[in-house]
Design a protein around this motif. Structure first.
Motif, PDB file in Angstrom:
ATOM      1  N   ARG A   8       1.376  11.028  22.057  1.00 40.50           N
ATOM      2  CA  ARG A   8       0.330  11.825  21.411  1.00 40.50           C
ATOM      3  C   ARG A   8      -0.979  11.608  22.150  1.00 40.50           C
ATOM      4  NH1 ARG A   8       4.138  13.408  19.247  1.00 40.50           N
ATOM      5  NH2 ARG A   8       4.704  13.448  17.052  1.00 40.50           N
TER       6      ARG A   8
ATOM      7  N   ILE B  64      25.455  24.652  20.241  1.00 38.99           N
ATOM      8  CA  ILE B  64      24.096  25.208  20.045  1.00 38.99           C
ATOM      9  C   ILE B  64      24.067  26.681  20.457  1.00 38.99           C
ATOM     10  CG2 ILE B  64      23.027  24.480  22.254  1.00 38.99           C
ATOM     11  CD1 ILE B  64      21.227  24.226  18.951  1.00 38.99           C
TER      12      ILE B  64
ATOM     13  N   PRO C  49      14.398   7.587  14.570  1.00 38.96           N
ATOM     14  CA  PRO C  49      15.014   8.263  15.733  1.00 38.96           C
ATOM     15  C   PRO C  49      14.607   9.725  15.841  1.00 38.96           C
ATOM     16  CG  PRO C  49      16.639   7.923  14.010  1.00 38.96           C
ATOM     17  CD  PRO C  49      15.416   7.186  13.578  1.00 38.96           C
ATOM     18  N   PHE C  50      14.250  10.345  14.704  1.00 40.90           N
ATOM     19  CA  PHE C  50      13.853  11.756  14.729  1.00 40.90           C
ATOM     20  C   PHE C  50      12.337  11.895  14.595  1.00 40.90           C
ATOM     21  CE2 PHE C  50      18.260  11.788  13.121  1.00 40.90           C
ATOM     22  CZ  PHE C  50      18.832  12.657  14.042  1.00 40.90           C
TER      23      PHE C  50
ATOM     24  N   CYS D 120      11.458  15.875  14.020  1.00 40.17           N
ATOM     25  CA  CYS D 120      12.467  16.739  14.640  1.00 40.17           C
ATOM     26  C   CYS D 120      12.903  17.822  13.655  1.00 40.17           C
ATOM     27  CB  CYS D 120      13.662  15.889  15.048  1.00 40.17           C
ATOM     28  SG  CYS D 120      15.018  16.878  15.668  1.00 40.17           S
TER      29      CYS D 120
ATOM     30  N   TRP E 185       1.117  25.844  17.420  1.00 38.00           N
ATOM     31  CA  TRP E 185       2.224  25.018  16.928  1.00 38.00           C
ATOM     32  C   TRP E 185       2.387  25.181  15.411  1.00 38.00           C
ATOM     33  CZ3 TRP E 185       1.910  20.994  13.371  1.00 38.00           C
ATOM     34  CH2 TRP E 185       3.161  20.420  13.066  1.00 38.00           C
TER      35      TRP E 185
ATOM     36  N   ALA F 145      16.588  20.740  23.448  1.00 38.97           N
ATOM     37  CA  ALA F 145      16.492  19.696  22.418  1.00 38.97           C
ATOM     38  C   ALA F 145      17.777  19.619  21.608  1.00 38.97           C
ATOM     39  CB  ALA F 145      15.309  19.991  21.493  1.00 38.97           C
TER      40      ALA F 145
ATOM     41  N   LYS G 262       0.391  16.599  21.888  1.00 40.85           N
ATOM     42  CA  LYS G 262       1.339  15.791  22.658  1.00 40.85           C
ATOM     43  C   LYS G 262       0.686  15.149  23.881  1.00 40.85           C
ATOM     44  CE  LYS G 262       5.057  16.508  20.244  1.00 40.85           C
ATOM     45  NZ  LYS G 262       6.323  17.095  20.601  1.00 40.85           N
TER      46      LYS G 262
ATOM     47  N   PHE H 135      15.543  28.163  10.878  1.00 37.80           N
ATOM     48  CA  PHE H 135      16.407  27.176  11.508  1.00 37.80           C
ATOM     49  C   PHE H 135      17.194  26.388  10.467  1.00 37.80           C
ATOM     50  CE2 PHE H 135      18.048  25.299  15.058  1.00 37.80           C
ATOM     51  CZ  PHE H 135      18.216  23.956  14.833  1.00 37.80           C
TER      52      PHE H 135
ATOM     53  N   ARG I 260       5.220  16.445  12.839  1.00 38.96           N
ATOM     54  CA  ARG I 260       5.885  16.869  14.082  1.00 38.96           C
ATOM     55  C   ARG I 260       7.245  16.203  14.249  1.00 38.96           C
ATOM     56  NH1 ARG I 260       2.620  19.344  18.999  1.00 38.96           N
ATOM     57  NH2 ARG I 260       4.575  20.497  19.061  1.00 38.96           N
TER      58      ARG I 260
ATOM     59  N   LEU J 292       8.072  25.136  20.807  1.00 41.42           N
ATOM     60  CA  LEU J 292       7.690  24.258  19.695  1.00 41.42           C
ATOM     61  C   LEU J 292       7.482  22.796  20.110  1.00 41.42           C
ATOM     62  CD1 LEU J 292       7.235  24.643  16.628  1.00 41.42           C
ATOM     63  CD2 LEU J 292       9.549  23.796  16.290  1.00 41.42           C
TER      64      LEU J 292
ATOM     65  N   TYR K 110       3.673  15.331  28.636  1.00 40.97           N
ATOM     66  CA  TYR K 110       4.721  16.342  28.582  1.00 40.97           C
ATOM     67  C   TYR K 110       4.457  17.496  29.545  1.00 40.97           C
ATOM     68  CZ  TYR K 110       6.283  14.116  24.221  1.00 40.97           C
ATOM     69  OH  TYR K 110       6.741  13.217  23.288  1.00 40.97           O
TER      70      TYR K 110
ATOM     71  N   ARG L 100       5.763  26.492  13.791  1.00 32.83           N
ATOM     72  CA  ARG L 100       6.566  25.546  12.999  1.00 32.83           C
ATOM     73  C   ARG L 100       6.845  26.152  11.613  1.00 32.83           C
ATOM     74  NH1 ARG L 100       8.777  19.929  13.498  1.00 32.83           N
ATOM     75  NH2 ARG L 100       9.559  19.697  11.427  1.00 32.83           N
TER      76      ARG L 100
ATOM     77  N   PHE M 245      20.630  19.320  11.380  1.00 35.25           N
ATOM     78  CA  PHE M 245      21.639  19.924  12.238  1.00 35.25           C
ATOM     79  C   PHE M 245      22.295  18.838  13.097  1.00 35.25           C
ATOM     80  CE2 PHE M 245      22.927  21.987  16.192  1.00 35.25           C
ATOM     81  CZ  PHE M 245      23.565  23.136  15.746  1.00 35.25           C
TER      82      PHE M 245
ATOM     83  N   ILE N 298       7.960   8.772  22.380  1.00 38.26           N
ATOM     84  CA  ILE N 298       7.191  10.008  22.201  1.00 38.26           C
ATOM     85  C   ILE N 298       5.705   9.717  22.459  1.00 38.26           C
ATOM     86  CG2 ILE N 298       8.816  11.115  20.617  1.00 38.26           C
ATOM     87  CD1 ILE N 298       7.183  10.217  18.287  1.00 38.26           C
TER      88      ILE N 298
ATOM     89  N   THR O 107      20.426  15.744  23.292  1.00 31.56           N
ATOM     90  CA  THR O 107      20.169  14.627  22.384  1.00 31.56           C
ATOM     91  C   THR O 107      21.423  14.209  21.607  1.00 31.56           C
ATOM     92  OG1 THR O 107      19.427  16.357  20.905  1.00 31.56           O
ATOM     93  CG2 THR O 107      17.722  15.027  21.947  1.00 31.56           C
TER      94      THR O 107
HETATM   95  C1  HEM Z   1      20.380  13.093  17.767  1.00 33.32           C
HETATM   96  C2  HEM Z   1      19.734  14.205  17.999  1.00 33.32           C
HETATM   97  C3  HEM Z   1      18.257  14.374  18.049  1.00 33.32           C
HETATM   98  C4  HEM Z   1      17.265  13.435  18.165  1.00 33.32           C
HETATM   99  C5  HEM Z   1      17.409  11.928  18.252  1.00 33.32           C
HETATM  100  C6  HEM Z   1      16.003  14.142  18.174  1.00 33.32           C
HETATM  101  C7  HEM Z   1      14.767  13.525  18.237  1.00 33.32           C
HETATM  102  C8  HEM Z   1      13.558  14.193  18.192  1.00 33.32           C
HETATM  103  C9  HEM Z   1      12.270  13.554  18.230  1.00 33.32           C
HETATM  104  C10 HEM Z   1      12.031  12.049  18.307  1.00 33.32           C
HETATM  105  C11 HEM Z   1      11.337  14.522  18.167  1.00 33.32           C
HETATM  106  C12 HEM Z   1       9.818  14.333  18.175  1.00 33.32           C
HETATM  107  C13 HEM Z   1       9.316  14.539  19.563  1.00 33.32           C
HETATM  108  C14 HEM Z   1       7.859  14.244  19.694  1.00 33.32           C
HETATM  109  O1  HEM Z   1       7.155  14.014  18.743  1.00 33.32           O
HETATM  110  O2  HEM Z   1       7.414  14.246  20.836  1.00 33.32           O
HETATM  111  C15 HEM Z   1      12.021  15.792  18.131  1.00 33.32           C
HETATM  112  C16 HEM Z   1      11.404  17.014  18.087  1.00 33.32           C
HETATM  113  C17 HEM Z   1      12.078  18.207  18.131  1.00 33.32           C
HETATM  114  N1  HEM Z   1      13.449  18.384  18.065  1.00 33.32           N
HETATM  115 FE1  HEM Z   1      14.840  16.956  17.962  1.00 33.32          FE
HETATM  116  N2  HEM Z   1      16.251  15.478  18.082  1.00 33.32           N
HETATM  117  C18 HEM Z   1      17.606  15.666  17.988  1.00 33.32           C
HETATM  118  C19 HEM Z   1      18.270  16.859  17.850  1.00 33.32           C
HETATM  119  C20 HEM Z   1      17.666  18.083  17.811  1.00 33.32           C
HETATM  120  C21 HEM Z   1      18.354  19.329  17.628  1.00 33.32           C
HETATM  121  C22 HEM Z   1      19.857  19.466  17.372  1.00 33.32           C
HETATM  122  C23 HEM Z   1      17.405  20.314  17.713  1.00 33.32           C
HETATM  123  C24 HEM Z   1      17.554  21.797  17.603  1.00 33.32           C
HETATM  124  C25 HEM Z   1      18.655  22.455  17.561  1.00 33.32           C
HETATM  125  C26 HEM Z   1      16.127  19.681  17.939  1.00 33.32           C
HETATM  126  C27 HEM Z   1      14.935  20.339  18.096  1.00 33.32           C
HETATM  127  C28 HEM Z   1      13.700  19.724  18.154  1.00 33.32           C
HETATM  128  C29 HEM Z   1      12.439  20.450  18.282  1.00 33.32           C
HETATM  129  C30 HEM Z   1      12.289  21.953  18.429  1.00 33.32           C
HETATM  130  C31 HEM Z   1      11.426  19.499  18.247  1.00 33.32           C
HETATM  131  C32 HEM Z   1       9.918  19.744  18.295  1.00 33.32           C
HETATM  132  C33 HEM Z   1       9.405  19.798  16.867  1.00 33.32           C
HETATM  133  C34 HEM Z   1       7.905  20.008  16.762  1.00 33.32           C
HETATM  134  O3  HEM Z   1       7.164  19.489  17.583  1.00 33.32           O
HETATM  135  O4  HEM Z   1       7.501  20.651  15.789  1.00 33.32           O
HETATM  136  N3  HEM Z   1      16.313  18.325  17.987  1.00 33.32           N
HETATM  137  N4  HEM Z   1      13.382  15.563  18.139  1.00 33.32           N
END
Ligand code: HEM
Length: 504
Positions: free
Chosen positions: A382, A185, A442-443, A450, A130, A311, A107, A141, A448, A122, A111, A134, A455, A380, A315
């Motif tokens: 890197r 949550i 968006p995710f 989301c 990581w 997280a 990252k 999860f 890496r 995580l 960050y 993961r 969920f 985001i 979000t």
């Molecule tokens: C609309 C809702 C959400 C959006 C838009 C979103 C978006 C993202 C994005 C863009 C990343 C990548 C971050 C990066 O690469 O720097 C991420 C990672 C992550 N998100 Fe979400 N997220 C959402 C909801 C959630 C929820 C509900 C959870 C858990 C309950 C969650 C847990 C995580 C975790 C733990 C990571 C890190 C994953 C890793 O690096 O392996 N997120 N999310």
């Protein structure tokens, strides 16, 4: 000779400052500097680059500052910032190269300012740690939590609707939905119900908001990046207090669940009722189980709980606040989405089931379009550990920091016609068919991405369905007037407001 002394002093001060500020990032090698300087980008002085220009900007001007440069340089550009080579991109082709790599998963220092709070959970961890986490957390999860969360989501979104209707008229939906998402949550992932008037929960939500702001202020200011310089500021003192609030909150959640977990373990397996078994299946239980098997310390557990709590609530509620604004601004879209609900539920306010969700095709498109225009995680980052060759022949050298601006990528005119317009039909099967797979992320995507994606979509769909069936929404805030604070989670500079009236 005398004339050279001030220059040498200035260089020494700059270098000292650089080391203090970026102590954790590697000093660019000569190879990196040479390769990086070949990449196209706006004119800026070497080493210092855009640092001072960025420092003068308000948080709400940063997105447009970036956009001007994306437009001028075809979607990506290279920029020095206090000795850091940074490649900013809103181009799906570049996103694909970066996000599919299994090596470029670090990252980077952007960050760093979240570390005090989230430690090595995580979201922030890297390398072997990581990978191991993961692998360990994904099954616990995904499967267990999703199966058992719909009841809780239904219950909490009904509470949110009740609060909306009680407010009679114009509401600021974010604080109400933020609390709803926090309850969800806490209950689904951590097995803890928060009291309705629990002062700690309110404090927690406020502290999350401030910590989010501090991290971006520190990300953007070379002075604030330095832990030493930051420690002298009043912001640092407030941040320390906030981190304490955040940690105390999650520690209470863990202690409570650990006690229940230990109690449950004492009960003979034969004495379990089905309800007990269901209650046991929360994410935190899996963490507690893993802590015994994998030798995880209490800090290891807390960093993951902090990460998932943050997280997992900010979000989704942020995503839903923009959705309400778009529905309010587009009455014909709202009516079509409502009619789909009527087809599924009639005029009943019964709970949403998994079967119902699979029929909400139009609502799915509306949510996706809302997250295209307003991705809750707008950017985001890197730090490359190996070179990234791009399809256009350019090579981004290792050690470069990548800033992937999802907000502008989702509005890239090369991939989206009329990019600022709200048109859910873009996500129909027909229209999505030939789209670049990395033009909508968006995710994020790749290894890496989301972990909470399924969920989040489940929660947002249940929330949107519950709200749509009971409330008629009109817009007060106009999306064209919005300015955004470029935080870790995308927030408007002034709160979004909508007018809510009951459906029946
Ligand atoms: C609309 C809702 C959400 C959006 C838009 C979103 C978006 C993202 C994005 C863009 C990343 C990548 C971050 C990066 O690469 O720097 C991420 C990672 C992550 N998100 Fe979400 N997220 C959402 C909801 C959630 C929820 C509900 C959870 C858990 C309950 C969650 C847990 C995580 C975790 C733990 C990571 C890190 C994953 C890793 O690096 O392996 N997120 N999310």
């Amino acid at each position: 000779m005398i004339e050279v002394i001030p220059i040498l002093v200035a260089v020494a001060v700059c270098y000292f400052f650089y080391l203090m500020t970026y102590a954790q990032s590697s000093i660019p090698r000569w190879r990196t500097i040479k390769m990086f300087n070949k990449l196209p980008g706006p004119e800026a002085p070497f080493f210092v680059g855009a640092a001072f220009e960025l420092m003068r900007l308000e948080l709400h001007d940063i997105l447009s500052w970036m956009k001007e440069r994306f437009d001028a340089h075809g979607g990506s550009y290279a920029l020095w910032m206090m000795g850091n080579p940074i490649y900013l991109t809103a181009d799906p082709e570049v996103a694909e190269v970066i996000l599919t790599s299994t090596k470029n998963i670090n990252k980077g220092t952007d960050y760093q300012s979240l570390e005090h709070w989230l430690h090595d959970g995580l979201l922030l961890s890297t390398g072997e740690k990581w990978k191991q986490r993961r692998k360990m957390l994904t099954p616990s999860f995904h499967f267990k939590i999703l199966d058992n969360s719909t009841d809780c989501m239904n219950k909490n979104w009904k509470k949110v609707v009740h609060k909306f209707l009680e407010s009679k008229g114009v509401v600021e939906p974010l604080p109400i939905m933020g609390r709803g998402a926090l309850d969800i949550i806490c209950e689904t992932a951590m097995g803890t119900e928060l009291g309705e008037t629990d002062e700690r929960s309110k404090e927690y939500v406020r502290a999350v908001k401030r910590a989010n702001e501090v991290s971006v202020v520190r990300m953007l200011s070379p002075f604030m990046r330095s832990s030493l310089l930051f420690s002298f500021t009043s912001m640092s003192r407030q941040h320390n207090k906030d981190v304490q609030i955040l940690h105390e909150f999650t520690e209470k959640v863990i202690t409570k669940r650990r006690e229940e977990f230990e109690d449950e373990k004492r009960v003979e397996a034969s004495e379990y009722s089905e309800a007990d078994e269901k209650k046991r299946q929360v994410f935190l239980d899996s963490l507690l189980e893993l802590s015994e098997k994998e030798n995880m310390s209490s800090t290891d557990i807390r960093e993951e709980v902090d990460t998932f709590m943050f997280a997992g609530h900010d979000t989704t509620s942020t995503g839903l606040q923009y959705l309400l604004m778009h529905l309010g601004e587009n009455p014909e879209v709202q009516e079509k989405a409502y009619q789909e609900q009527v087809e599924i539920f009639g005029y009943s306010d019964r709970d949403v089931t998994k079967d119902d969700l699979s029929k909400m095709h139009y609502l799915d498109q509306v949510i996706k379009e809302s997250m295209r225009l307003h991705p809750p995680a707008p950017q985001i980052a890197r730090e490359l550990s190996e070179d990234a060759p791009l399809p256009n022949g350019l090579v981004i050298p290792s050690q470069t920091k990548i800033v992937l601006n999802i907000f502008n990528l989702h509005r890239n005119p090369k991939y989206w016609s009329d990019p600022d317009a709200f048109k859910p039909e873009r996500f129909s099967l027909e229209e999505s068919k030939n789209r670049h797979p990395y033009s909508y992320i968006p995710f994020s995507a790749g290894p890496r991405n989301c972990i909470g994606q399924k969920f989040a979509m489940l929660e947002m769909k249940i929330g949107a369905s519950t709200i749509l069936r009971s409330c008629k929404i009109s817009s007060v805030t106009k999306s064209s007037d919005l300015k955004y604070k470029m935080l870790i989670v995308l927030q408007p500079s002034t709160p979004i407001k909508v007018e809510i009236s009951p459906r029946n």
